[in-house]
Design a protein around this motif. Structure first.
Motif, PDB file in Angstrom:
ATOM      1  N   GLU A  53      34.434   1.083  24.172  1.00 52.49           N
ATOM      2  CA  GLU A  53      35.896   1.157  24.253  1.00 52.49           C
ATOM      3  C   GLU A  53      36.590   0.878  22.926  1.00 52.49           C
ATOM      4  O   GLU A  53      37.784   1.131  22.777  1.00 52.49           O
ATOM      5  CB  GLU A  53      36.413   0.157  25.307  1.00 52.49           C
TER       6      GLU A  53
ATOM      7  N   ASN B  40      38.328  12.027  26.255  1.00 51.10           N
ATOM      8  CA  ASN B  40      38.304  11.153  25.082  1.00 51.10           C
ATOM      9  C   ASN B  40      38.387  11.968  23.802  1.00 51.10           C
ATOM     10  O   ASN B  40      39.091  11.597  22.856  1.00 51.10           O
ATOM     11  CB  ASN B  40      37.030  10.306  25.078  1.00 51.10           C
TER      12      ASN B  40
ATOM     13  N   ASP C  28      35.504  12.443  31.593  1.00 50.51           N
ATOM     14  CA  ASP C  28      35.944  11.284  30.817  1.00 50.51           C
ATOM     15  C   ASP C  28      35.617  11.459  29.345  1.00 50.51           C
ATOM     16  O   ASP C  28      36.442  11.159  28.466  1.00 50.51           O
ATOM     17  CB  ASP C  28      35.340   9.999  31.377  1.00 50.51           C
ATOM     18  N   ASP C  29      34.425  11.982  29.052  1.00 52.03           N
ATOM     19  CA  ASP C  29      34.055  12.202  27.654  1.00 52.03           C
ATOM     20  C   ASP C  29      34.879  13.320  27.030  1.00 52.03           C
ATOM     21  O   ASP C  29      35.284  13.236  25.867  1.00 52.03           O
ATOM     22  CB  ASP C  29      32.567  12.538  27.549  1.00 52.03           C
TER      23      ASP C  29
ATOM     24  N   GLU D 210      41.405  11.864  21.093  1.00 51.98           N
ATOM     25  CA  GLU D 210      41.138  11.597  19.680  1.00 51.98           C
ATOM     26  C   GLU D 210      41.725  12.685  18.793  1.00 51.98           C
ATOM     27  O   GLU D 210      42.281  12.402  17.728  1.00 51.98           O
ATOM     28  CB  GLU D 210      39.628  11.483  19.453  1.00 51.98           C
TER      29      GLU D 210
END
Length: 462
Positions: free
Chosen positions: A81, A265, A261-262, A269
């Motif tokens: 995290e 992310n 979820d990945d 980013e």
């Protein structure tokens, strides 16, 4: 005396999400007092994401003291995290055995994300702590290019032959002892291990046992190659509302799966990088960065801005006699440049965002350019009227009001045009538009604004 360690008080409704302010003080008090038991009682109930937030928001000295006192508390979920730069700092502070223990229970994709930041000794310690199959999977993933689907995927996949029924799949899931902690689909494969579809767990559990799996596959099924760019993968997840998707090798065999979820992310980013680059502070700037790191990220673009400011000043110097003859020009000319810069930034932000989401393409670029020019013209006319009145009332010169009005129209039209054209052109040449566009657009609006205003003034007023 009651020696029992008190747990944190229940949070109020307004503190249901995130960290209450009082917790920071309590944690720092426990660190200062060297009270490890109290620190454990405060941190253990927290979600890993909240612990990561806390570590990111305290200063470096307090963070090092906390980690030295909180022995054995750091785990892989917390490391996952953390912001990249802070994660690297904390990883370097952990003993190899502590680090290996922290990542032992992570999924393969999370282990890969952490191992990338380690030196050889720490990397070896982590790999040695993994089961043989997990170690092979991590080493194989690290062989793929950075920021690729192969690095993003996890190898823990639930697969089933395409000819199975619902009953056979459910029986298999009940017997299996190696299922991932979380999964959303059962991947269907042919005899060559090529993925041919997937079945959502909810549909699997709601159908009769005799139902063939191939009859309840999802229409959203898509595959990704191990070398596909992770940004393109994240875009596809967002565009087509995917939950998970299989990853294949050069022979189209199933080698892993990417989950939402990945993918999100990665999308977060990229959006964060775009925002930071638009401000000229680098794509990886974090609140936890040191003074040296922050200075290193910002100084180059401040130097570029200094160069462009000098260019704008050179334009002003061409009209020294004009400004000397009418001091009011020096008072009003920053207004023209400032309005143009703000209008250009508005167009630029919309354009860069549209390029990132692939909404701005060759098929609609001219329509967008025409729209921004039209908006600039309308806004320019509106503010030209305002500034014309201001020039008349302030300096008692109708012609001065007319000059600043015309200059305002010209600069806002150019601002709208450059705000779209500059990022599009940079993107065509393979240059990140979020990184470089702001400097170019500001330079254009400053130069055009000063030149239009002072040039018109020298012709009309003197």
């Amino acid at each position: 005396m009651n020696d029992q360690i008190e747990s944190p008080e229940p949070e109020t409704e307004e503190d249901d999400f995130g960290l209450p302010a009082r917790l920071f003080d309590e944690v720092l008090d426990a660190v200062e007092a060297g009270d490890a038991a109290r620190l454990d009682a405060l941190l253990d109930p927290l979600h890993p994401a909240d612990v990561a937030d806390l570590l990111e928001q305290i200063d470096g000295r307090d963070r090092r003291a906390l980690l030295a006192l909180w022995k054995g508390g750091m785990d892989g979920e917390i490391l996952s995290e953390l912001d990249d730069n802070l994660r690297e700092e904390i990883i370097q502070s952990l003993a190899p055995t502590e680090l290996a223990e922290a990542v032992r229970e992570l999924e393969s994709d999370d282990v890969v994300d952490l191992v990338e930041y380690l030196d050889e000794d720490q990397q070896a310690a982590v790999l040695d702590a993994l089961a043989a199959t997990d170690r092979i999977a991590v080493e194989k993933a690290l062989a793929y290019p950075e920021e690729s689907a192969g690095r993003l995927m996890q190898v823990e996949v639930v697969r089933a032959p395409e000819h199975w029924t619902v009953g056979e799949a459910i029986d298999f899931l009940r017997r299996s002892e190696t299922l991932p902690d979380q999964f959303y689909h059962v991947m269907l494969v042919d005899p060559r291990m090529k993925p041919v579809g997937y079945v959502q767990i909810g549909r699997l559990l709601s159908k009769p046992r005799a139902t063939p799996l191939r009859d309840i596959t999802e229409e959203s099924f898509r595959t990704f190659h191990v070398e596909d760019d992770e940004g393109a993968v994240a875009y596809a997840f967002n565009q087509y509302h995917l939950i998970s998707a299989p990853v294949v090798d050069d022979d189209d065999r199933l080698v892993g799966v990417i989950t939402i979820d990945d993918a999100m992310n990665v999308l977060d980013e990229e959006h964060e990088e775009d925002i930071l680059r638009l401000a000229g502070v680098g794509g990886e700037s974090e609140l936890s960065d040191s003074v040296r790191e922050t200075t290193k990220q910002r100084l180059p673009w401040l130097a570029v801005n200094l160069g462009t400011a000098i260019i704008a000043s050179l334009v002003i110097s061409l009209f020294e006699e004009t400004i000397a003859g009418l001091v009011a020009l020096a008072v009003l000319m920053p207004i023209v440049a400032s309005m143009g810069g703000n209008a250009g930034t508005q167009s630029l932000t919309v354009a860069v965002r549209a390029i990132a989401t692939r909404d701005l393409t060759t098929s609609n670029v001219w329509r967008v350019i025409r729209r921004e020019v039209a908006v600039g013209l309308i806004n320019g006319l509106a503010f030209a009227l305002v500034m014309g009145v201001v020039g008349l009332l302030w300096f008692g010169s109708p012609m001065l009001g007319a000059v600043i009005a015309v200059a305002m129209v010209i600069n806002l039209v150019v601002a709208g045009l450059s705000g779209v054209v500059v990022p599009v052109v940079l993107d065509r040449f393979g240059i990140d538009p979020a990184l470089a566009s702001g400097t170019f657009v500001t330079t254009v609006t400053d130069v055009v604004g000063f030149f239009a205003f002072l040039g018109l003034a020298s012709v009309i007023l003197l």
